[in-house]
Design an enzyme around this catalytic site. Structure first.
Site, PDB file in Angstrom:
ATOM      1  N   PRO A  10     101.457  57.034  97.569  1.00 52.12           N
ATOM      2  CA  PRO A  10     102.774  57.041  98.223  1.00 52.12           C
ATOM      3  C   PRO A  10     102.984  55.859  99.166  1.00 52.12           C
ATOM      4  CG  PRO A  10     101.373  58.816  99.082  1.00 52.12           C
ATOM      5  CD  PRO A  10     100.642  58.202  97.928  1.00 52.12           C
ATOM      6  N   HIS A  11     101.887  55.336  99.753  1.00 56.27           N
ATOM      7  CA  HIS A  11     102.009  54.187 100.671  1.00 56.27           C
ATOM      8  C   HIS A  11     102.481  52.942  99.929  1.00 56.27           C
ATOM      9  CE1 HIS A  11     100.179  56.609 103.731  1.00 56.27           C
ATOM     10  NE2 HIS A  11      99.101  56.792 102.987  1.00 56.27           N
ATOM     11  N   ASP A  69      96.645  45.191  91.212  1.00 56.47           N
ATOM     12  CA  ASP A  69      95.230  45.397  91.483  1.00 56.47           C
ATOM     13  C   ASP A  69      94.798  44.304  92.454  1.00 56.47           C
ATOM     14  OD1 ASP A  69      92.907  46.862  91.317  1.00 56.47           O
ATOM     15  OD2 ASP A  69      92.136  45.827  89.562  1.00 56.47           O
ATOM     16  N   ASP A 154      88.706  44.908 105.529  1.00 51.82           N
ATOM     17  CA  ASP A 154      89.396  44.247 106.654  1.00 51.82           C
ATOM     18  C   ASP A 154      88.486  43.935 107.848  1.00 51.82           C
ATOM     19  OD1 ASP A 154      91.629  44.383 105.092  1.00 51.82           O
ATOM     20  OD2 ASP A 154      92.763  45.746 106.385  1.00 51.82           O
ATOM     21  N   LYS A 174      99.345  41.436 109.921  1.00 53.88           N
ATOM     22  CA  LYS A 174      98.671  41.426 108.619  1.00 53.88           C
ATOM     23  C   LYS A 174      99.690  41.251 107.491  1.00 53.88           C
ATOM     24  CE  LYS A 174      95.762  44.173 105.569  1.00 53.88           C
ATOM     25  NZ  LYS A 174      95.113  45.442 105.301  1.00 53.88           N
ATOM     26  N   ARG A 180      98.576  40.614  99.721  1.00 55.92           N
ATOM     27  CA  ARG A 180      99.514  41.588  99.178  1.00 55.92           C
ATOM     28  C   ARG A 180     100.956  41.179  99.491  1.00 55.92           C
ATOM     29  NH1 ARG A 180      99.612  45.899  96.577  1.00 55.92           N
ATOM     30  NH2 ARG A 180     101.141  47.466  97.078  1.00 55.92           N
TER      31      ARG A 180
END
Length: 198
Positions: A10-11, A69, A154, A174, A180
């Site tokens: 869901p994130h 991915d 991280d 970030k 991303r």
């Protein structure tokens, strides 16, 4: 325009919805469409895995399908963990397990030889066309974890030009520099171009 994301996370869905706020784009996850199957990631590269997920879903739905991915690639380890980043220390490994294994393998390796990069690949699959979009973030692997934010690798990934690990950055910081965010920006440009063509 309808976009379906090959994810149960869901994130990820929320993140992409936020990216396209205010644009004439409808975004759905597999859960939104009642698709419960897990997609096996059997590829040898993150590119293959993204395509496997997108192609699987494209057979079931209309619209543009996207899947992503991500991997961490460490030069000194010949690109490991790479496609195995999530399960580097074993099938049910925790983030901490993966970080411990990585730090153990790099024990005694000097900083200048600890170069690494994160890479996110987004596969976009349409009726007649497949496109791969890539985002990258370069840095080094620290010799111990630093910071409490973020997840995954991280705490051990150091961003040289910021002088901090990814886990020492706020989510906002970030999201401005991450691999991303880089890939998502390319996705946004791709989709906006497609909207102009219509």
């Amino acid at each position: 325009m309808k976009i379906i994301i090959a994810t149960h996370n869901p994130h990820k869905t929320e993140e992409i919805k936020n990216f396209f706020k205010g644009y004439p784009v409808e975004i759905y996850s597999m859960a939104d469409l009642g698709i419960k199957e897990d997609i096996e990631e059997t590829g040898d590269t993150i590119e293959e895995n993204a395509l496997i997920k997108a192609r699987f879903l494209k057979e079931k739905v209309d619209g543009i399908v996207i899947a992503d991915d991500t991997g961490l690639f460490v030069e000194h380890l010949n690109g490991q963990p790479g496609v195995y980043s999530a399960r580097f220390a074993g099938e049910n490994a925790t983030y901490e397990d993966n970080n411990k294994k990585l730090l153990k393998l790099l024990e005694g390796v000097p900083y200048e030889k600890r170069k690494a990069y994160f890479k996110t690949v987004i596969a976009v699959v349409e009726r007649e066309k497949e496109t791969l979009l890539e985002g990258k973030l370069e840095g080094h692997i620290l010799d111990h974890p630093r910071g409490k934010n973020g997840f995954g690798y991280d705490p051990v990934f150091y961003v040289d030009n910021l002088g901090k690990s990814l886990a020492e950055l706020t989510m906002e910081e970030k999201n401005k520099i991450s691999h991303r965010a880089d890939a998502l920006m390319k996705l946004k440009n791709y989709i906006l171009k497609r909207l102009e063509e219509k």
